[in-house]
Structure formats: C-alpha cells, structure tokens
Design a protein around this motif. Sequence first.
Motif, PDB file in Angstrom:
ATOM      1  N   ARG A   1       4.051   4.810  16.055  1.00  0.00           N
ATOM      2  CA  ARG A   1       3.385   3.510  15.964  1.00  0.00           C
ATOM      3  C   ARG A   1       2.361   3.511  14.826  1.00  0.00           C
ATOM      4  N   VAL A   2       1.547   4.571  14.764  1.00  0.00           N
ATOM      5  CA  VAL A   2       0.524   4.667  13.719  1.00  0.00           C
ATOM      6  C   VAL A   2       1.193   4.735  12.348  1.00  0.00           C
ATOM      7  N   SER A   3       2.282   5.497  12.266  1.00  0.00           N
ATOM      8  CA  SER A   3       3.006   5.610  11.003  1.00  0.00           C
ATOM      9  C   SER A   3       3.566   4.251  10.582  1.00  0.00           C
ATOM     10  N   LYS A   4       4.128   3.512  11.538  1.00  0.00           N
ATOM     11  CA  LYS A   4       4.658   2.179  11.236  1.00  0.00           C
ATOM     12  C   LYS A   4       3.535   1.245  10.783  1.00  0.00           C
ATOM     13  N   GLU A   5       2.370   1.351  11.448  1.00  0.00           N
ATOM     14  CA  GLU A   5       1.232   0.517  11.056  1.00  0.00           C
ATOM     15  C   GLU A   5       0.793   0.841   9.633  1.00  0.00           C
ATOM     16  N   ARG A   6       0.774   2.138   9.294  1.00  0.00           N
ATOM     17  CA  ARG A   6       0.381   2.540   7.936  1.00  0.00           C
ATOM     18  C   ARG A   6       1.370   1.990   6.914  1.00  0.00           C
ATOM     19  N   VAL A   7       2.665   2.130   7.223  1.00  0.00           N
ATOM     20  CA  VAL A   7       3.689   1.623   6.315  1.00  0.00           C
ATOM     21  C   VAL A   7       3.545   0.114   6.157  1.00  0.00           C
ATOM     22  N   ALA A   8       3.329  -0.584   7.279  1.00  0.00           N
ATOM     23  CA  ALA A   8       3.167  -2.045   7.220  1.00  0.00           C
ATOM     24  C   ALA A   8       1.927  -2.411   6.404  1.00  0.00           C
ATOM     25  N   ALA A   9       0.838  -1.669   6.596  1.00  0.00           N
ATOM     26  CA  ALA A   9      -0.396  -1.948   5.845  1.00  0.00           C
ATOM     27  C   ALA A   9      -0.179  -1.693   4.356  1.00  0.00           C
ATOM     28  N   LYS A  10       0.512  -0.596   4.019  1.00  0.00           N
ATOM     29  CA  LYS A  10       0.792  -0.312   2.605  1.00  0.00           C
ATOM     30  C   LYS A  10       1.692  -1.395   2.025  1.00  0.00           C
ATOM     31  N   HIS A  11       2.681  -1.800   2.794  1.00  0.00           N
ATOM     32  CA  HIS A  11       3.593  -2.852   2.338  1.00  0.00           C
ATOM     33  C   HIS A  11       2.821  -4.158   2.084  1.00  0.00           C
ATOM     34  N   ALA A  12       1.937  -4.502   3.021  1.00  0.00           N
ATOM     35  CA  ALA A  12       1.139  -5.728   2.871  1.00  0.00           C
ATOM     36  C   ALA A  12       0.234  -5.624   1.645  1.00  0.00           C
TER      37      ALA A  12
END
Length: 127
Positions: free
Chosen positions: A76-87
């Motif tokens: 979940r944290v990894s997905k959040e980081r990826v989503a934040a980087k993507h954003a």
Amino acid sequence: AGGGGAPPAASRLARLDRSIQGLLSKKTQLEDEATAQDTSASTRLAQAFKMDQDRQKRFKMALAEQKEGERRERLRVSKERVAAKHAMLHRVHRAAERTERGADRGIERIEREEDRLLKSSPPLERL
C-alpha cells in the motif's frame, strides 16, 4: 490325635488360601488402578500435546497473518509513493507544457512585433 490335627491344618490351609486369594485380588485391583492411572496420564499427556500443537498452529497462523498484513502495508505504501510520484510528474509535465506554451506565445509576440516593425519601416528590411 492324628484325626484331631487334620481339621486345624485344613482350616489353616483354607485361611491361607483365602488370604492368598485376597492378596491376589488386591494385586489385581492395584494393577487395574495403576493401568487406569497410566491411561489417564497418557490421555492427559495426549491432550496436552494436542493443545500444544493447536497453540503452535494458532501462533504460526497469527504470525503468517501478521506477515501478510505487513506485506500488504508495504505494498500500500509503495503504491502510494508511486501514485505520489506519478502525480508530481504529471504536475511537472503540465507546468512544463504551460511554460512551453507561454514561451511559444512570447516568441510569437516577438515575431509579430518584429514583423510589425519591419512592415512599418521598409528601409530596415533592405538592410
């Protein structure tokens, strides 16, 4: 005298026989009690072993659930980081596009101004 001695001996023998039978009965009873106690102890030991196996199984299951929970949390944290980087990359890309459009408009404005100046001053164009 010989006839008088037989009954006491027979009586004594009968008494000893009854005593032996009583002792044998007592021995059998004690053996039965010992067997019952052994069986009871074996049953308790088997139950304790089963309870320990169940406890170990519950512990292993709880440990596996905890590890799975930790894995899901890391994911979940990894997905959040990826989503934040993507954003963030998306915002940077949009800002770059706006800057590029602004630069293009600036260049177009300069080119229009240059054209206007050239048209309004034909002798400059010949130089």
